[in-house]
Design an enzyme around this catalytic site. Structure first.
Site, PDB file in Angstrom:
ATOM      1  N   LEU A  50       0.815  -1.216   0.000  1.00  0.00           N
ATOM      2  CA  LEU A  50       0.000   0.000   0.000  1.00  0.00           C
ATOM      3  C   LEU A  50       0.847   1.264   0.000  1.00  0.00           C
ATOM      4  O   LEU A  50       0.494   2.258  -0.622  1.00  0.00           O
ATOM      5  CB  LEU A  50      -0.925   0.013   1.225  1.00  0.00           C
ATOM      6  CG  LEU A  50      -1.968  -1.117   1.292  1.00  0.00           C
ATOM      7  CD1 LEU A  50      -2.767  -1.004   2.588  1.00  0.00           C
ATOM      8  CD2 LEU A  50      -2.905  -1.071   0.095  1.00  0.00           C
ATOM      9  N   ASP A  66      -0.919  12.284  15.196  1.00  0.00           N
ATOM     10  CA  ASP A  66      -0.798  12.351  13.730  1.00  0.00           C
ATOM     11  C   ASP A  66      -2.170  12.584  13.098  1.00  0.00           C
ATOM     12  O   ASP A  66      -2.563  11.889  12.155  1.00  0.00           O
ATOM     13  CB  ASP A  66      -0.161  11.068  13.186  1.00  0.00           C
ATOM     14  CG  ASP A  66       0.368  11.229  11.760  1.00  0.00           C
ATOM     15  OD1 ASP A  66       0.464  12.383  11.292  1.00  0.00           O
ATOM     16  OD2 ASP A  66       0.685  10.211  11.125  1.00  0.00           O
ATOM     17  N   LYS A  80       1.683  -2.811   9.203  1.00  0.00           N
ATOM     18  CA  LYS A  80       2.724  -1.779   9.126  1.00  0.00           C
ATOM     19  C   LYS A  80       4.038  -2.388   9.588  1.00  0.00           C
ATOM     20  O   LYS A  80       4.114  -2.951  10.682  1.00  0.00           O
ATOM     21  CB  LYS A  80       2.373  -0.580  10.005  1.00  0.00           C
ATOM     22  CG  LYS A  80       1.435   0.405   9.343  1.00  0.00           C
ATOM     23  CD  LYS A  80       1.303   1.665  10.169  1.00  0.00           C
ATOM     24  CE  LYS A  80       0.478   2.707   9.437  1.00  0.00           C
ATOM     25  NZ  LYS A  80       1.160   3.218   8.245  1.00  0.00           N
ATOM     26  N   THR A 120       3.735  -0.289   4.406  1.00  0.00           N
ATOM     27  CA  THR A 120       2.361  -0.683   4.737  1.00  0.00           C
ATOM     28  C   THR A 120       1.869  -1.675   3.691  1.00  0.00           C
ATOM     29  O   THR A 120       2.010  -1.435   2.489  1.00  0.00           O
ATOM     30  CB  THR A 120       1.427   0.542   4.769  1.00  0.00           C
ATOM     31  OG1 THR A 120       2.005   1.548   5.609  1.00  0.00           O
ATOM     32  CG2 THR A 120       0.066   0.164   5.308  1.00  0.00           C
TER      33      THR A 120
END
Length: 694
Positions: free
Chosen positions: A16, A139, A40, A24
């Site tokens: 990804l 984040d 991840k 990812t």
């Protein structure tokens, strides 16, 4: 990569995203066929065993906290599992099917006030729960807020805490307030980030232009100036958002609950109007007084604000320098940015911030800062020198040479400017100019080992081996612990077929630097050529442990495995090299060799054709495809390939290869050819020829 199994359970379906320290993947749980999860992979910033043990402990603590959050709230991405494998850390997360907020709202078209209030309320309610569990998301950005397709609810994903424990990388700087950049995140740092998202949505900024907001700040206060008559937003909501994104976190909302309360009151139409302060009333009354009286009263009754002086700028600059010297480059950028906001005409601060951006690998921003420093002070030799290195890193060698030359014009004793210009001239094939620049740098600084090294490498490539050896031996006399000259001397010995001497030098390099992957790789090549199978395999494996993403190392190990008959493993290595670098012509050629050896002529032909498509001057691939086509009975195609190979071998002056290609061509075209001479010690390009690139 696709099909690889992680933790003996999670099969990779798709990559990804790939970043420097975080990859990812979309995966399938082998225990639950058809399931989709997100994994991840986090690369730690340290290989020290004690550091890794500490990281593992912290990783587990943060992962457990995150796992608990997902279990307790339905709008937080669930952490399914976490594990460590080969000193890499992995998070297995729930896959949220839906569109993130960037896809939904940041498409260059403003959202209505009602839409912005709606997503603010929903995200704030989730954040209120998160903060109540003493967790900072860290984040908040549109990409980490996903509208779940099944129920249209917003879901928070990708909390930073676990990732930052392992990688120490802070999220997108556009959404990060200054205190977080300095390593001191607060709960209202999340409020700030969400406020930036709201501003972008109201303005209609696309996701790739959010950084513009950081350039729209008051030089005096540092506050973002975003609200104007063209933006359709009420004064009440604008004030709420302004308070969310205050520069000083002490003046922001102190809790999510406070923000929720104000927005809910706004939505219900029960906005509480504040009464004019006593200060304002007094000032109105004082309007009838003299100008002096007004000025004195304004000074006396103004809100308590820190006085901005040169000392503030100097302190921030000094903080930035200290962080830079300590290797805390992101914190240094934050300090220098604050200093620039207070003193935007300070060329030195721009210069220093550019250096910090350079260390972070942001060469474009480094170039921009150096350019600004030059604009503010055209006589700043250091700024030209620094911009030269940024331009060099961006591949703009001609422009880099111009900047280094300007730096030298302003300061003819700048050793490093000569060195930098020498590097750029090497890239421009100006070997004479590069040699002169490295020599000048050495005259100015007689113990400048980097200049000796680069001059030695240049001379080695020009086959001036005697003078190259002198340069490398000089480095050893200056610093016997430097591994690099031993590696370079090893290359010289290897080029002269002095294998034992080369192995000795590579070993010296490894003894001085146990993480010298290139030395392991080249020593492995020599061990392989000499028939030392186990030693070569150990060196290749070590090189790949040091750099698991090194396509060339897989290629070399594949050649080694092929030479010892391990055909399936060789295929796997060359395939891995191709996955890591789809433009690696040698990997296709070498995989073709293995397929040819296995009698898989169609696959071999496809591999050689792909190698040629990538590099139309690849003589060996034409030769090998000619061999394959001969075995397939494609005589005309084989003749065409051998003719092309012959032409390319002649251009290179490769006499042995010319003989082989001519012999194959003569046989196909029916011309007599003399008996093949006894094998020479120089390898010839047979179908199993290797193509190790040193």
């Amino acid at each position: 990569m696709n099909g690889q199994i992680l933790d003996a359970r999670y099969r990779i379906l798709k990559v990804l995203n790939v970043e420097e320290v975080v990859q990812t993947y979309l995966v399938e749980d082998a225990i639950i066929p058809g399931s989709q999860l997100v994994v991840k992979q986090l690369h730690p910033g340290s290989e020290n065993l004690q550091n890794l043990a500490n990281l593992q402990r912290l990783f587990v603590q943060e992962a457990e906290t995150l796992q608990q959050l997902g279990q307790e709230h339905g709008q937080i991405q669930k952490l399914v599992a976490y594990f460590e494998e080969n000193s890499e850390f992995y998070l297995v997360q729930e896959f949220i099917n839906g569109n993130n907020l960037a896809e939904e709202s940041l498409r260059g078209k403003p959202l209505t006030e009602e839409q912005v209030i709606s997503f603010l309320l929903e995200v704030l309610e989730v954040l209120e729960f998160v903060h109540s569990r003493e967790v900072i998301h860290g984040d908040i950005k549109p990409a980490n807020i996903i509208r779940r397709e099944s129920d249209q609810k917003l879901v928070l994903v990708d909390f930073s805490a676990v990732q930052e424990v392992v990688t120490t990388i802070v999220g997108n700087i556009e959404y990060v307030p200054v205190e977080q950049l300095r390593g001191e995140p607060q709960y209202n740092s999340d409020i700030y980030a969400l406020g930036i998202v709201a501003i972008a949505a109201l303005i209609g900024l696309p996701a790739n232009e959010i950084s513009r907001l950081q350039n729209q700040k008051s030089l005096l206060t540092g506050e973002i100036i975003w609200w104007n008559k063209n933006i359709q937003v009420s004064k009440e909501l604008a004030k709420i958002i302004d308070k969310m994104v205050r520069f000083n976190y002490r003046k922001r909302y102190q809790s999510v609950t406070e923000v929720l309360k104000d927005i809910q009151q706004l939505k219900s139409g029960k906005v509480v109007r504040q009464k004019p302060s006593q200060t304002k009333i007094w000032l109105i009354m004082a309007g009838i007084a003299s100008c002096m009286t007004i000025a004195m009263a304004a000074w006396f009754f103004q809100p308590s604000e820190p006085v901005i002086t040169e000392v503030n700028v100097e302190q921030l600059y000094e903080d930035g320098v200290r962080n830079y010297q300590a290797g805390n480059y992101q914190a240094a950028v934050a300090d220098f940015t604050l200093a620039i906001e207070l003193d935007p005409q300070n060329a030195l601060v721009y210069n220093k911030r550019g250096n910090a951006f350079y260390k972070l690998g942001d060469y474009q921003q480094a170039e921009a800062d150096s350019s600004k420093a030059i604009t503010l002070n055209p006589q700043n030799a250091s700024a030209y020198y620094d911009r030269g290195f940024s331009l060099y890193a961006l591949g703009k060698y001609k422009e880099a040479i111009a900047d280094y030359s300007k730096a030298i014009e302003l300061n003819s004793k700048n050793t490093y400017a000569y060195y930098g210009r020498g590097l750029a001239r090497v890239q421009m094939k100006d070997n004479k100019g590069a040699n002169e620049d490295f020599s000048t740098a050495i005259r100015l600084q007689p113990n400048y080992t980097d200049a000796y090294l680069q001059r030695g490498i240049l001379r080695r490539r020009l086959k001036l081996q005697k003078t190259a050896m002198q340069d490398f031996e000089k480095i050893i006399s200056i610093d016997d612990k430097d591994a690099r000259p031993h590696y370079q001397i090893g290359l010289i010995h290897a080029s002269n077929n002095q294998k034992y001497a080369a192995i000795r030098e590579y070993t010296q390099a490894i003894n001085r630097n146990p993480n010298y992957a290139a030395a392991y790789l080249n020593r492995g090549d020599l061990y392989s050529e000499m028939g030392y199978r186990l030693e070569a395999n150990e060196d290749y494996n070590t090189a790949l442990q040091l750099n698991p993403q090194w396509a060339a190392a897989y290629n070399h190990r594949g050649i080694h495995r092929f030479s010892f008959g391990n055909y399936q493993e060789a295929i796997e290595d060359h395939t891995k090299a191709i996955e890591l670098n789809s433009q690696d012509a040698a990997a296709y050629n070498n995989r073709g060799n293995v397929n040819l050896q296995l009698g898989k002529y169609k696959a071999a032909n496809e591999d050689y054709s792909q190698a040629i498509a990538i590099n139309s001057q690849y003589g060996l691939a034409y030769y090998n495809r000619g061999v394959t086509r001969t075995k397939q009975g494609n005589k005309s195609g084989a003749i065409a390939d051998f003719r092309q190979a012959l032409r390319l071998f002649r251009q290179r002056g490769d006499r042995e290869s010319i003989k082989d290609a001519q012999r194959e061509l003569d046989i196909l075209e029916g011309r007599p050819y003399p008996p093949v001479p006894a094998p020479s010690p120089t390898p010839t390009p047979t179908p199993s020829s290797t193509n190790r690139r040193r």
